[in-house]
Design a protein around this motif. Sequence first.
Motif, PDB file in Angstrom:
ATOM      1  N   TYR A  81       0.811  -1.216   0.000  1.00  0.00           N
ATOM      2  CA  TYR A  81       0.000   0.000   0.000  1.00  0.00           C
ATOM      3  C   TYR A  81       0.845   1.267   0.000  1.00  0.00           C
ATOM      4  O   TYR A  81       0.342   2.341  -0.297  1.00  0.00           O
ATOM      5  N   ALA A 133     -10.925  -8.405   7.116  1.00  0.00           N
ATOM      6  CA  ALA A 133     -11.416  -7.662   5.958  1.00  0.00           C
ATOM      7  C   ALA A 133     -12.894  -7.248   6.044  1.00  0.00           C
ATOM      8  O   ALA A 133     -13.219  -6.093   5.778  1.00  0.00           O
ATOM      9  N   PHE A 154     -15.333  -3.149   5.766  1.00  0.00           N
ATOM     10  CA  PHE A 154     -16.519  -2.758   5.000  1.00  0.00           C
ATOM     11  C   PHE A 154     -17.633  -2.291   5.935  1.00  0.00           C
ATOM     12  O   PHE A 154     -18.302  -1.292   5.666  1.00  0.00           O
ATOM     13  N   PHE A 155     -17.808  -3.011   7.065  1.00  0.00           N
ATOM     14  CA  PHE A 155     -18.896  -2.654   7.980  1.00  0.00           C
ATOM     15  C   PHE A 155     -18.655  -1.279   8.597  1.00  0.00           C
ATOM     16  O   PHE A 155     -19.572  -0.451   8.678  1.00  0.00           O
ATOM     17  N   VAL A 160     -10.490  -7.686  -4.315  1.00  0.00           N
ATOM     18  CA  VAL A 160     -11.306  -6.625  -3.712  1.00  0.00           C
ATOM     19  C   VAL A 160     -11.692  -6.945  -2.281  1.00  0.00           C
ATOM     20  O   VAL A 160     -11.623  -6.085  -1.399  1.00  0.00           O
ATOM     21  N   LEU A 161     -12.111  -8.193  -2.051  1.00  0.00           N
ATOM     22  CA  LEU A 161     -12.744  -8.479  -0.777  1.00  0.00           C
ATOM     23  C   LEU A 161     -11.751  -8.735   0.344  1.00  0.00           C
ATOM     24  O   LEU A 161     -12.107  -8.644   1.514  1.00  0.00           O
ATOM     25  N   SER A 162     -10.500  -9.056   0.029  1.00  0.00           N
ATOM     26  CA  SER A 162      -9.569  -9.176   1.142  1.00  0.00           C
ATOM     27  C   SER A 162      -8.370  -8.248   1.013  1.00  0.00           C
ATOM     28  O   SER A 162      -7.678  -8.007   1.976  1.00  0.00           O
ATOM     29  N   GLN A 163      -8.132  -7.718  -0.191  1.00  0.00           N
ATOM     30  CA  GLN A 163      -6.992  -6.805  -0.320  1.00  0.00           C
ATOM     31  C   GLN A 163      -7.396  -5.364  -0.592  1.00  0.00           C
ATOM     32  O   GLN A 163      -6.554  -4.480  -0.638  1.00  0.00           O
ATOM     33  N   PHE A 164      -8.674  -5.127  -0.837  1.00  0.00           N
ATOM     34  CA  PHE A 164      -9.206  -3.771  -1.032  1.00  0.00           C
ATOM     35  C   PHE A 164      -8.574  -3.040  -2.206  1.00  0.00           C
ATOM     36  O   PHE A 164      -8.425  -1.829  -2.165  1.00  0.00           O
ATOM     37  N   ALA A 175     -20.933  -5.881   0.478  1.00  0.00           N
ATOM     38  CA  ALA A 175     -19.545  -6.275   0.214  1.00  0.00           C
ATOM     39  C   ALA A 175     -18.946  -6.921   1.464  1.00  0.00           C
ATOM     40  O   ALA A 175     -18.207  -7.912   1.364  1.00  0.00           O
ATOM     41  N   GLY A 176     -19.286  -6.381   2.648  1.00  0.00           N
ATOM     42  CA  GLY A 176     -18.775  -6.954   3.891  1.00  0.00           C
ATOM     43  C   GLY A 176     -19.254  -8.378   4.086  1.00  0.00           C
ATOM     44  O   GLY A 176     -18.476  -9.272   4.435  1.00  0.00           O
ATOM     45  N   ALA A 185     -17.450 -10.539   1.842  1.00  0.00           N
ATOM     46  CA  ALA A 185     -16.089 -10.775   2.334  1.00  0.00           C
ATOM     47  C   ALA A 185     -16.084 -11.888   3.371  1.00  0.00           C
ATOM     48  O   ALA A 185     -15.172 -12.720   3.404  1.00  0.00           O
TER      49      ALA A 185
END
Lengths: 244, 194
Positions: free
Chosen positions: A101, A176, A180-181, B21-25, B180-181, B184
């Motif tokens: 990142y 992860a 999102f939440f 996307v879902l674990s590395q964003f 999305a959460g 994930a």
Amino acid sequence: MKNLLERLYNGMIKENPTFVLVLGMCPTLAVTTSAKNGLGMGLTTTVVLAMSNLIISALRKVIPSRVRIPAFIVIIATFVTCVELLLKAYLPDLNKALGVYIPLIVVNCIILGRAESYAYSHSMLPSLFDGIGMGLGFSLALTLIGAVRELLGAGTLFEMTVMPEGYVPINIFILAPGAFFVLAVLTAFQNYLKIRAKASGKEVRKPSGCGHDCASCAESGCSSRFYDEKAAEADTETEKEEER
Amino acid sequence: MDTVKELLLLLVGSSLVSNVVLSQFLGLCPFLGVSKKTNTAAGMGAAVIFVITLASAVAGLIYKFILQPLEAEYLQTIVFILVIAALVQFVEMFLRKVIPSLYQSLGVYLPLITTNCAVLGVALTNVQKEYGILAGIVNGFATALGFTIAIIILAGIREKMEFNDIPESFKGMPTVLLTAGLMAIAFCGFSGLL
């Protein structure tokens, strides 16, 4: 001087890049597993943002508008590389925690967005302070989100245990899905404020920058075109007129 | 035989276990922005597969044959971002001239991924994990495949949810993020696979 302080205030509170402009969501979600990581990422971005704003503003009369995006990217990538090498040398732990990142700061739309919407049209000192203000705002937001996630997910704050012994950490918050939440609740709160402001008759001003929500990030000008065809067309038209 | 097995493991690992996307964003912007309809989501997915596979091949070649011999590995970020951005623009122009039918279906999505973090992310991960060129290409393809799977699923769910009664504040982006959460969490289940 007053103007410069106003830039700082603007970046940190009024147009906070994360909470108000909703820019740069990818790193926000990825690195906020703890307050320390959030702060580290925020400060790294601040350095890049301030320096690139300063240099872009200094070169704004030299860079032709049709190739400005590649020029911005080269300047930003240069500073990102410098910062990455410095981190590797002096803060190897942080560098390891943030991983890929750090080089990805290049594509953070806050930086390109500020270059495009502020530094390219303002003089050096205000641009520098705009970069610092925006960067500090970003750091503030990342640290806050990181602190919330760390507190709920591990029961600690800056690696010090703060929750009582009986607290069972909700692990999912540092994984992860938790990211999102947390962001979902955050944007919902933002929507709530916007709706309330609208109901009380206040004008909801669309903030500057390259978009006003994450979805428009990809669609807006700041990441879409490498070579600006519209600017090029406009340039050739003015050239034609000059020839006449 | 060993290498084929390794490549297959890489394919599953990069597409499902550590989903981009879902674990590395990475690539969140198009994931959230272009997932209203399954058709457009599939188009975006195809464009991403095309660009990332191509970009990881080109970036791998440049790293191995230009940067490494010159001992200029520290320039990777600058070189990769410029090469990727120019490549996407070039591909767009090439498709428009040579294969207009493909351009019609992919063209609109190409500019959206010019400076997409997923594309740069894959190129940098390939270097960091010291994959060879072939492994890099497979990793790029698998990552993009994972992106496509995720965006199509999300678009499918969003189509179903369109007329649901959702609290005012949660309309739009918050609901998408919650979805999305949950996805994930579901994808966390793949982590036992390898």
